[in-house]
Every structure is written in C-alpha cells, then in structure tokens.
Design a protein around this motif. Sequence first.
Motif, PDB file in Angstrom:
ATOM      1  N   ASP A 134       0.828  -1.211   0.000  1.00 49.67           N
ATOM      2  CA  ASP A 134       0.000   0.000   0.000  1.00 49.67           C
ATOM      3  C   ASP A 134       0.863   1.263   0.000  1.00 49.67           C
ATOM      4  OD1 ASP A 134      -2.280  -1.500  -0.003  1.00 49.67           O
ATOM      5  OD2 ASP A 134      -2.825  -1.114   2.088  1.00 49.67           O
ATOM      6  N   ILE A 135       1.861   1.284   0.862  1.00 49.04           N
ATOM      7  CA  ILE A 135       2.705   2.477   0.970  1.00 49.04           C
ATOM      8  C   ILE A 135       3.521   2.678  -0.297  1.00 49.04           C
ATOM      9  CG2 ILE A 135       4.709   3.438   2.184  1.00 49.04           C
ATOM     10  CD1 ILE A 135       3.507   2.377   4.776  1.00 49.04           C
ATOM     11  N   PHE A 136       4.073   1.603  -0.842  1.00 48.29           N
ATOM     12  CA  PHE A 136       4.846   1.743  -2.076  1.00 48.29           C
ATOM     13  C   PHE A 136       3.946   2.155  -3.245  1.00 48.29           C
ATOM     14  CE2 PHE A 136       8.361   0.301   0.209  1.00 48.29           C
ATOM     15  CZ  PHE A 136       9.509   0.340  -0.581  1.00 48.29           C
ATOM     16  N   ASP A 137       2.694   1.686  -3.254  1.00 49.92           N
ATOM     17  CA  ASP A 137       1.752   2.130  -4.292  1.00 49.92           C
ATOM     18  C   ASP A 137       1.527   3.636  -4.203  1.00 49.92           C
ATOM     19  OD1 ASP A 137       1.435  -0.378  -5.359  1.00 49.92           O
ATOM     20  OD2 ASP A 137      -0.448  -0.814  -4.311  1.00 49.92           O
ATOM     21  N   ILE A 138       1.349   4.133  -2.971  1.00 47.97           N
ATOM     22  CA  ILE A 138       1.147   5.569  -2.783  1.00 47.97           C
ATOM     23  C   ILE A 138       2.366   6.341  -3.271  1.00 47.97           C
ATOM     24  CG2 ILE A 138       0.908   7.400  -1.043  1.00 47.97           C
ATOM     25  CD1 ILE A 138      -0.690   5.355   0.649  1.00 47.97           C
ATOM     26  N   LEU A 139       3.551   5.890  -2.865  1.00 48.59           N
ATOM     27  CA  LEU A 139       4.776   6.605  -3.215  1.00 48.59           C
ATOM     28  C   LEU A 139       5.073   6.541  -4.706  1.00 48.59           C
ATOM     29  CD1 LEU A 139       7.067   5.518  -0.221  1.00 48.59           C
ATOM     30  CD2 LEU A 139       5.768   7.641  -0.484  1.00 48.59           C
ATOM     31  N   GLN A 140       4.614   5.475  -5.349  1.00 45.99           N
ATOM     32  CA  GLN A 140       4.859   5.322  -6.789  1.00 45.99           C
ATOM     33  C   GLN A 140       3.682   5.804  -7.633  1.00 45.99           C
ATOM     34  OE1 GLN A 140       5.823   1.142  -6.952  1.00 45.99           O
ATOM     35  NE2 GLN A 140       7.948   1.452  -6.304  1.00 45.99           N
ATOM     36  N   GLY A 141       2.687   6.433  -6.968  1.00 43.44           N
ATOM     37  CA  GLY A 141       1.557   7.016  -7.685  1.00 43.44           C
ATOM     38  C   GLY A 141       0.602   6.009  -8.277  1.00 43.44           C
ATOM     39  N   LYS A 142       0.501   4.825  -7.663  1.00 44.75           N
ATOM     40  CA  LYS A 142      -0.395   3.788  -8.163  1.00 44.75           C
ATOM     41  C   LYS A 142      -1.664   3.720  -7.324  1.00 44.75           C
ATOM     42  CE  LYS A 142       3.510   0.895  -9.666  1.00 44.75           C
ATOM     43  NZ  LYS A 142       4.190  -0.414  -9.482  1.00 44.75           N
TER      44      LYS A 142
END
Length: 663
Positions: A651-659
């Motif tokens: 979830d956090i990596f999706d947010i940071l990668q704009g997904k």
Amino acid sequence: MVTGALLFSSFSHFRRAWLPPVLTGPRRSYSQDDALSQYLHRSLVPTMHYQKSLPRLPIPKLEDTIRRYLIAQKPLLDEDQFRKTEQLAGNFGNGIGRELHDQLVAKDKQNKHTSYISGPWFDMYLQAREPVVLNFNPFMAFSPDPKPEYNNQLVKATNMTVSALRFLKTLRAGILEPEVFHLNPSKSDTPLFKKCIRFVPSSLSWFGAYMMNAYPLDMSQYFRLFNSTRLPKPKKDELFTDEHERHLLVLRNGNFYVFDVIDRNGDIVKPSEIQAHLKFILSDNTPAPAFPLAYLTTENRDTWATLRQELLDNGNREALRKVDSAIFCLCLDDFPIKDLNHLSHTMLHGDGINRWYDKSFNLILAKDGSAAIHFEHSWGDGVAVLRFQNEVFKDSTEFPAITPQSQPTACDSVRAVEKLNFKLNDALKEGITKAKQKFDATVKTLTLETFRFKRGGKEFIKTQKLSPDAVVQLVFQMAFLRQYDQTVATYESCSTAAFKHGRTETIRPASVYTKVCSEALARRLGKHSPMELRQMLTECSKYHSQLTKEAALGQGFDRHLYGLRCEAESQGISLPDFYKDQAYAWINHNILSTSTLSSSAVFMGGFGPVVPDGFGIAYGIHDNWIGCNVSAYPSRNALEFLQCVHKSLDDIFDILQGKEISN
C-alpha cells in the motif's frame, strides 16, 4: 560540560541499539607469521581515549517526561481512560513525582562516574527470574563467507575463533579503534585528525572530537565480551569475569571440552593447532550425555541457582569454574541448516543441549558453516556485540588464519583437550529432567517466520524524503491494526551510547499520526486523496524522526519513569498511584517489540516475544529490500502478521509510486 541541547543541535543522525558501528579502523597487511597477526589493527588513538570525557546521560525535565508519556498514551486509550491517566500523571508531577525526581537528580550528581540508569538497568536484568533463553537472549546470524569453500565447518570455526581472539588481544592492548560516530568522516576519520587527537588529554578528548563533528561512544561494556558469564544466584544474579584465563569452551553434542587458545606468553596459539584441536573434537563419537547439563541454563533463575549450588557441593567446582571463565563458548552443531526458519530456531534456542546460555556469548556453527552469535543481554547491548561481529566477519573473510587446504598441526590433542565431566546426584538428574521438559514444551509453542519485501528498500524511501525506519514502523502499526483491529503498545530500542554508561532508551512508534494513517489505509476510513495520504506519511516520518532523536539524546520518558520508580523502592516509599494505573501497565506490556539491525556482516537476527501475547520483530532495511523475522506464541499468528506487513508495504509503495491502492 556540553549540554544535551547542544548535542541535539548538531547530532542529526542517531544510532539505534542494533545499528552497526562505523568500521574505520586501520586495516593491516602482513604475512601469517608476522607478529601483527595477533591483532586486528593498531589504532593511533587508544581504545578508551574518549571514555573519561564522554558527556553524562541527562535526566529529562519531569514536565517533559510526563508530557511525552501522555502523548504516547493518546493512541492507546479511549477518552475516559486518557482523562484518568492525565489526572494521575498531573498529580504525580506536582507531588511525589517531583520529590522522587529531585532525589534522583541529587543522587546522579553524587555519582558522576556513571549514568542514572546504569545501576537500575543492570538490576532489572539480573533480578529477573525468567529463563534467559527466549525471554532475553537474542541472536545475530553471520552472512556466509563470500568464498564458498571457506564455509566448511572446521575451517570457519578455526578462522572465526582466531579472529575473535585477535579482537580480544586488540581490545586488551588498548589499540582497538575507538567507537566513534562520524558526521563528517572526511574531516574526523583521517590519519591527521587521529595523530592530533591522541595528544589531547583524555579529560578533554571528547570535546576535540566534537569540534570536528565526531561523537565518541561509550565502550564500558566491551570488557564483558570475554571470559564472562552470568551466574545464577537467589533473587539476583551476578556477572562474573576472569580475564586471566586462556582457554576456550567448546560444546558438541552436549559434551564440554576446553583447551588453551592463548599461550603463556599471551599470544594466540597457532591457528593450525586450534584447527587440530577442533578437528579432534569433531571426530569424537561420544554420544550426548544422558542428562545434558546445559538444560540447567534454560531454567528459572532461582531454580537454577539452587541446582548450581548442588553442583558445586557435589564436586563440580573446578569444572564449573572452567565453564564460567572460558574466553567464550563455541558451539559445534552436527546438522546443516535447512531453511531460514530452521536457522532462526537453531540460533535463538537450539535443542537446549549444545548451548551455555549464561555465557556472554555463544558462537554457533552448524554443520554447513552457518554461523551466529547468541548473547546474554544483561552485561551489554547490541552495539558492542555488533562491533565484535562486524570485526570478526571482516577479519575472518579478508585475513583468514587458515585456508581450506591448510592441514592441522600434528599435536597431541588427547592431552591438550580436556573433556569436562560432571558428577550428578539424583537431585541434579531430576533437575535436568524437569528443565528439559519445560524447555521442550516452551520451544514447541514458539513460531518463527521470516519475510522479504523486494519492491524496494531504504534507497527508494529516501528518494521520497521519508525516514526508512519510520515507514517500516508505520507498516507494523498498519499490519497489527489490519490483523487485530487494535493499536497497541510498541517498543523500539534506541542506543544512548553517546553518553557515559548509556544503555538504551525506548522509541514509542505508536502515535496519533500512525494511528490516523493506519486507519486511513488499513481500515479505509474516509476518502483520502493520494496527496492527503502522502501528507500523512510525511507527518508520520517527521514525528518518528523526532522521537528517534529525542531517545538517542536520553530525552525519552521510559528510562526516567523507571528510574523514579526504582528511587521510590530504594526509599521504601509505597508505589505511587501513577504506577498503579492500568494504562501504565498497558503501555509497558509491549505487544510489538521491535529492533533493527543493518550490517554486511549480519544475515539476519531474532529474539523472542517479550510478552506471551506479543510479537518479537527483528527487521532490517537494506538498500533494495526489507526483511523481517517475527516470533510469536500461540495467541498470535506470525505468518498472518507478515502477510499483513506485506500488504501494508505494498500500500505504501503504491502511494509513493503514484499507483492505485489495491483492496
């Protein structure tokens, strides 16, 4: 004296209790016959040069401690509970707490040779009656030797033993590079600086380093690494050290062997001779004892103290003295490691037969060369042990004492190696049998699960201007909320080694910021835009970084409150109502106990849960991946928790990668 405030203004990067020291010692180059092969290196600056002038651990202002305590309680309590706790804290701060604080400050001024927490912290460990294994002792596994042929058990055991002895000799000769945290290595970690600082009197040396933005760290624990054992005593154990002894203790298949590894001139015995003795031990076909003595070190400390006295009274005094005074304990296991979970179980607790859990550390080598340090925790913290591990790994891989082609010296190992025999009466046999039953039953209930997240690590997180540690600690909050729908007391260890006789302080990662963010992501509370979610991550990161800095500077609240409680006990004062508050018990019932380590020498680490319904979370944040090793008893599901950790990281990596965040 430089104040904590001045330190705070410039000391912008901090060391957690498990983080590695910066290894900057001058490396040597020599042939194997060179006299320098006795040492790791020869530091220009004496090992303890900075110790005398280290700043003292500050006692926080009482009002700051109470404020920080209440802030940490906020995410754990409902409104009614918080109001009650707030009132009790206010009464404490304005009443008996003020008296205790003034007494603690006065006592601290009278004991400038140490820190206010050092004595109580030693007592906390040594008075604990629970078994040390699983409750206190952690392990740190070595990374494999990059040259596969050097991972042979005999070769590696010899090389690591010699490197450990080089560390011992370098330390005791006062030529081990001092432990220093360099904020500007190009200025302070240079030959010129070291040539100059060594002439500065030790009473002023810390200030000289400080002027160059370098921070020497406390090294008072190091002498307990070797020849040391925790001795069980009724009500309170003792730490024993005998630096005059020259022998190594080796355990194999539950049998005890000792032989000298330092000769009468104080030199390390020839590596080929050590190799010969270890080969002799590995070839010994003696079966495991019917009543393996090592089980006694897994017992309740009072029970073990009674049985130890029985051992002494039954003619085992000399044998026990050789165990207690040995330089360290080398454990040779007769099986290879199957997988990561097997590695964790083997190094954290083993089978109870082939460890002496009371030694300052056990160096464990499995049949396939997998190696780890398992250490007793009362004498010291991870900083000292990890420095030792880093140096042993570097030395044994870069300057191995023997090669896979080396042949053992032809020597009389039958005479040189002594097998210790213990005389056991019926009471001791019964004690060992009961210890085994309890140990086996406890170990069966322990789950250990490992996990690797490969989408990224600290390199990517830093590009997002976030603290990697803050992100991972937020993930643990999200995971537990997702799994159990709760925010619970969380502990993260932080070293206070920047101060004389500093130990650790607690970072409290569960905050109002992590709770709001966790609820937004794990519970999907509210419709938040990507920008709002990213702002939440930023707030969590900033606050966690603040907590880390405060803890490293001795400005947490846990140690101060513990010191005040100990002061009340020492004065014979009845326990203040503040400490009787259920909320105080809850925040000290650390369901999430976490600790991080990061070093090229360390493959993984682990420790047991600190409460029966908790998780023990050892984690590492690497350049491009994140790893966790989680322990739990039956009331918690470690595998499911790691699945929630994985989802939270995604979830956090999706947010940071704009997904888009997946459900």
